[in-house]
Design a protein around this motif. Structure first.
Motif, PDB file in Angstrom:
ATOM      1  N   UNK A 149       0.809  -1.227   0.000  1.00 47.31           N
ATOM      2  CA  UNK A 149       0.000   0.000   0.000  1.00 47.31           C
ATOM      3  C   UNK A 149       0.837   1.269   0.000  1.00 47.31           C
ATOM      4  N   UNK A 150       2.075   1.140   0.461  1.00 46.44           N
ATOM      5  CA  UNK A 150       3.003   2.276   0.436  1.00 46.44           C
ATOM      6  C   UNK A 150       4.170   1.891  -0.457  1.00 46.44           C
ATOM      7  N   UNK A 151       4.384   2.686  -1.466  1.00 35.86           N
ATOM      8  CA  UNK A 151       5.442   2.379  -2.441  1.00 35.86           C
ATOM      9  C   UNK A 151       6.434   3.531  -2.490  1.00 35.86           C
ATOM     10  N   UNK A 152       7.649   3.238  -2.062  1.00 33.47           N
ATOM     11  CA  UNK A 152       8.712   4.252  -2.049  1.00 33.47           C
ATOM     12  C   UNK A 152       8.261   5.527  -1.340  1.00 33.47           C
ATOM     13  N   UNK A 153       7.583   5.330  -0.209  1.00 33.08           N
ATOM     14  CA  UNK A 153       7.148   6.461   0.601  1.00 33.08           C
ATOM     15  C   UNK A 153       5.847   7.098   0.166  1.00 33.08           C
ATOM     16  N   UNK A 154       5.280   6.638  -0.933  1.00 38.51           N
ATOM     17  CA  UNK A 154       4.029   7.203  -1.452  1.00 38.51           C
ATOM     18  C   UNK A 154       2.898   6.186  -1.305  1.00 38.51           C
ATOM     19  N   UNK A 155       1.760   6.632  -0.804  1.00 42.25           N
ATOM     20  CA  UNK A 155       0.616   5.741  -0.662  1.00 42.25           C
ATOM     21  C   UNK A 155      -0.072   5.559  -2.013  1.00 42.25           C
ATOM     22  N   UNK A 156      -0.445   4.317  -2.304  1.00 40.89           N
ATOM     23  CA  UNK A 156      -1.123   4.043  -3.574  1.00 40.89           C
ATOM     24  C   UNK A 156      -2.467   4.764  -3.628  1.00 40.89           C
ATOM     25  N   UNK A 157      -3.167   4.763  -2.493  1.00 40.04           N
ATOM     26  CA  UNK A 157      -4.430   5.509  -2.378  1.00 40.04           C
ATOM     27  C   UNK A 157      -4.251   6.512  -1.244  1.00 40.04           C
ATOM     28  N   UNK A 158      -3.779   7.716  -1.533  1.00 39.35           N
ATOM     29  CA  UNK A 158      -3.570   8.718  -0.484  1.00 39.35           C
ATOM     30  C   UNK A 158      -4.902   9.268   0.018  1.00 39.35           C
ATOM     31  N   UNK A 159      -4.902   9.969   1.147  1.00 39.71           N
ATOM     32  CA  UNK A 159      -6.154  10.507   1.701  1.00 39.71           C
ATOM     33  C   UNK A 159      -7.021  11.294   0.709  1.00 39.71           C
ATOM     34  N   UNK A 160      -6.463  12.183  -0.119  1.00 38.10           N
ATOM     35  CA  UNK A 160      -7.334  12.897  -1.065  1.00 38.10           C
ATOM     36  C   UNK A 160      -8.057  11.960  -2.032  1.00 38.10           C
ATOM     37  N   UNK A 161      -7.395  10.864  -2.406  1.00 39.75           N
ATOM     38  CA  UNK A 161      -8.024   9.897  -3.312  1.00 39.75           C
ATOM     39  C   UNK A 161      -9.164   9.166  -2.607  1.00 39.75           C
ATOM     40  N   UNK A 162      -8.961   8.834  -1.329  1.00 38.84           N
ATOM     41  CA  UNK A 162     -10.035   8.167  -0.581  1.00 38.84           C
ATOM     42  C   UNK A 162     -11.235   9.095  -0.431  1.00 38.84           C
ATOM     43  N   UNK A 163     -10.982  10.374  -0.276  1.00 45.01           N
ATOM     44  CA  UNK A 163     -12.093  11.328  -0.170  1.00 45.01           C
ATOM     45  C   UNK A 163     -12.924  11.335  -1.455  1.00 45.01           C
ATOM     46  N   UNK A 164     -12.248  11.329  -2.598  1.00 43.03           N
ATOM     47  CA  UNK A 164     -12.969  11.283  -3.875  1.00 43.03           C
ATOM     48  C   UNK A 164     -13.785  10.000  -3.966  1.00 43.03           C
ATOM     49  N   UNK A 165     -13.162   8.884  -3.606  1.00 42.18           N
ATOM     50  CA  UNK A 165     -13.859   7.596  -3.652  1.00 42.18           C
ATOM     51  C   UNK A 165     -15.075   7.595  -2.735  1.00 42.18           C
ATOM     52  N   UNK A 166     -14.920   8.177  -1.569  1.00 41.48           N
ATOM     53  CA  UNK A 166     -16.024   8.254  -0.610  1.00 41.48           C
ATOM     54  C   UNK A 166     -17.206   9.008  -1.211  1.00 41.48           C
ATOM     55  N   UNK A 167     -16.910  10.102  -1.880  1.00 36.94           N
ATOM     56  CA  UNK A 167     -17.968  10.946  -2.447  1.00 36.94           C
ATOM     57  C   UNK A 167     -18.664  10.290  -3.639  1.00 36.94           C
ATOM     58  N   UNK A 168     -17.885   9.631  -4.498  1.00 41.98           N
ATOM     59  CA  UNK A 168     -18.501   9.054  -5.703  1.00 41.98           C
ATOM     60  C   UNK A 168     -19.183   7.716  -5.411  1.00 41.98           C
ATOM     61  N   UNK A 169     -18.802   7.080  -4.302  1.00 44.46           N
ATOM     62  CA  UNK A 169     -19.403   5.793  -3.952  1.00 44.46           C
ATOM     63  C   UNK A 169     -20.676   5.965  -3.139  1.00 44.46           C
ATOM     64  N   UNK A 170     -20.753   7.045  -2.373  1.00 45.21           N
ATOM     65  CA  UNK A 170     -21.915   7.272  -1.509  1.00 45.21           C
ATOM     66  C   UNK A 170     -22.530   8.649  -1.784  1.00 45.21           C
ATOM     67  N   UNK A 171     -23.023   8.856  -2.999  1.00 46.98           N
ATOM     68  CA  UNK A 171     -23.652  10.142  -3.318  1.00 46.98           C
ATOM     69  C   UNK A 171     -25.078  10.191  -2.773  1.00 46.98           C
ATOM     70  N   UNK A 172     -25.672  11.358  -2.831  1.00 53.56           N
ATOM     71  CA  UNK A 172     -27.098  11.467  -2.494  1.00 53.56           C
ATOM     72  C   UNK A 172     -27.886  10.629  -3.495  1.00 53.56           C
ATOM     73  N   UNK A 173     -29.032  10.136  -3.082  1.00 53.67           N
ATOM     74  CA  UNK A 173     -29.823   9.253  -3.954  1.00 53.67           C
ATOM     75  C   UNK A 173     -30.144   9.916  -5.288  1.00 53.67           C
ATOM     76  N   UNK A 174     -30.338  11.221  -5.268  1.00 54.81           N
ATOM     77  CA  UNK A 174     -30.665  11.943  -6.499  1.00 54.81           C
ATOM     78  C   UNK A 174     -29.457  12.098  -7.421  1.00 54.81           C
ATOM     79  N   UNK A 175     -28.257  11.866  -6.879  1.00 58.37           N
ATOM     80  CA  UNK A 175     -27.034  12.056  -7.664  1.00 58.37           C
ATOM     81  C   UNK A 175     -26.430  10.733  -8.137  1.00 58.37           C
TER      82      UNK A 175
END
Length: 364
Positions: A149-175
């Motif tokens: 999950x960490x490659x050469x000091x860099x996370x494969x899915x860093x916190x900003x990426x998880x935030x995007x995933x959180x938003x697109x996976x759990x949108x409002x029902x209308x979205x």
């Protein structure tokens, strides 16, 4: 085999030259196109194929080289746009065949942000999802990516990426859109990669604090599924870094909705969560501070909506402090019982001198 400095200096220009040639040729084939831009010679079909083959070979053999050009691809306007996306995705797909971690890292850095951009559309989402579905489809992909999950000091899915995933996976029902279900399918594995790491390490402490910033905010939003998932991530942050309690304390009153959601979750799932949150002293002290803030706010006569939130928060604080108190009492009671049994054994022994005091002290 790592990239030498000389090889690196040759591969980066080669990548960009090859990509420019491919994009120029594709642009010349677009309806209404007047041909390639001035100064760029369109490639013949044979040379175009040769460029694709050569680039694919390099990407598969030296996937690390792709990482070096990711910032350029991300920040240079000529590599942006719907028409460039299939080629960029193809390049990442080739690199992922050589190294899955490089593929997922490149995907999270350069493609995932497109999903949350204003220019996002069904076609771009489909391309982006196809690639990550391909990366995750291998029988050992999950194990490889979670362990790496960490490659050469860099996370494969860093916190900003998880935030995007959180938003697109759990949108409002209308979205919700067609892509939502596909994000729901890949989210658990990507989340696992995002949260993987050594608990208590400096790196994970920083990750937890970064994640709490967006997760806690999302926990207070009206979308039930988003709120629930974000609350779970917030609690995970507390299990990783006790400093996150201080972070919570600072934003407690400004994020009452989120605080109530998290406190309720903690109280309802305490039996399961208490083990993960141990030691619980930081939580106990934080709850005491919350109670003081609740009492002060209620005494000052806050408006109706906030008064209700403070009351709910205080209710869950009391419940949790009660659970913490009982847990502490149980431990003390158990210790007392062990000591009492040990003393009883000494008193009842017919031959006190024959007792093995070393064993007794270990038992106690």
């Amino acid at each position: 085999i790592g990239l030498t400095k000389d090889l690196f200096l040759h591969l980066v220009p080669l990548f960009l030259w090859s990509l420019d040639a491919i994009l120029a040729d594709l642009a010349s084939q677009q309806p209404g196109s007047k041909g390639a831009k001035k100064g760029t010679q369109p490639a013949s079909s044979k040379s175009q194929l040769a460029i694709f083959v050569a680039l694919a070979m390099v990407l598969r053999r030296k996937p690390d080289a792709l990482v070096s050009v990711l910032p350029t691809l991300r920040e240079t306007s000529k590599y942006q746009g719907q028409d460039k996306l299939p080629v960029i995705a193809w390049m990442i797909a080739q690199a992922s065949q050589g190294d899955l971690a490089v593929g997922l890292y490149a995907w999270s850095q350069n493609l995932l942000p497109v999903v949350s951009a204003k220019s996002s559309n069904p076609q771009s989402r489909d391309i982006i999802l196809q690639l990550v579905e391909k990366i995750l489809s291998g029988p050992k992909a999950r194990t490889i990516l979670v362990n790496g999950a960490v490659r050469k000091g860099e996370r494969l899915i860093p916190p900003p990426a998880l935030e995007i995933l959180l938003r697109v996976t759990f949108p409002a029902s209308s979205a919700r859109v067609k892509a939502t279900e596909r994000f729901e399918a890949v989210y658990p594995t990507l989340k696992e990669v995002a949260l993987a790491g050594a608990t208590g390490s400096k790196a994970m402490n920083q990750v937890a604090q970064q994640m709490l910033t967006f997760a806690f905010k999302a926990a207070g939003e009206k979308t039930a599924e988003l709120s629930k998932e974000a609350a779970g991530i917030s609690i995970w942050c507390f299990t990783q870094n006790a400093e996150c309690y201080k972070q919570w304390d600072k934003v407690y009153e400004d994020n009452l909705e989120a605080s109530v959601v998290v406190l309720k979750r903690l109280s309802e799932e305490w039996k399961e969560l208490s083990v993960k949150l141990a030691p619980v002293d930081p939580l106990r002290e934080t709850l005491k501070k919350f109670r003081q803030k609740n009492e002060k706010a209620l005494e000052s006569g806050v408006d109706g909506a906030r008064q209700s939130l403070f009351k709910d928060a205080d209710k869950y604080c009391k419940i949790l402090l009660g659970k913490l108190s009982r847990g502490h009492g149980c431990l003390k009671g158990m210790a007392f019982a062990v000591v009492a049994l040990a003393v009883g054994a000494v008193v009842m022994s017919p031959n006190m001198e024959s007792l093995d005091w070393d064993k007794l002290s270990v038992f106690v």
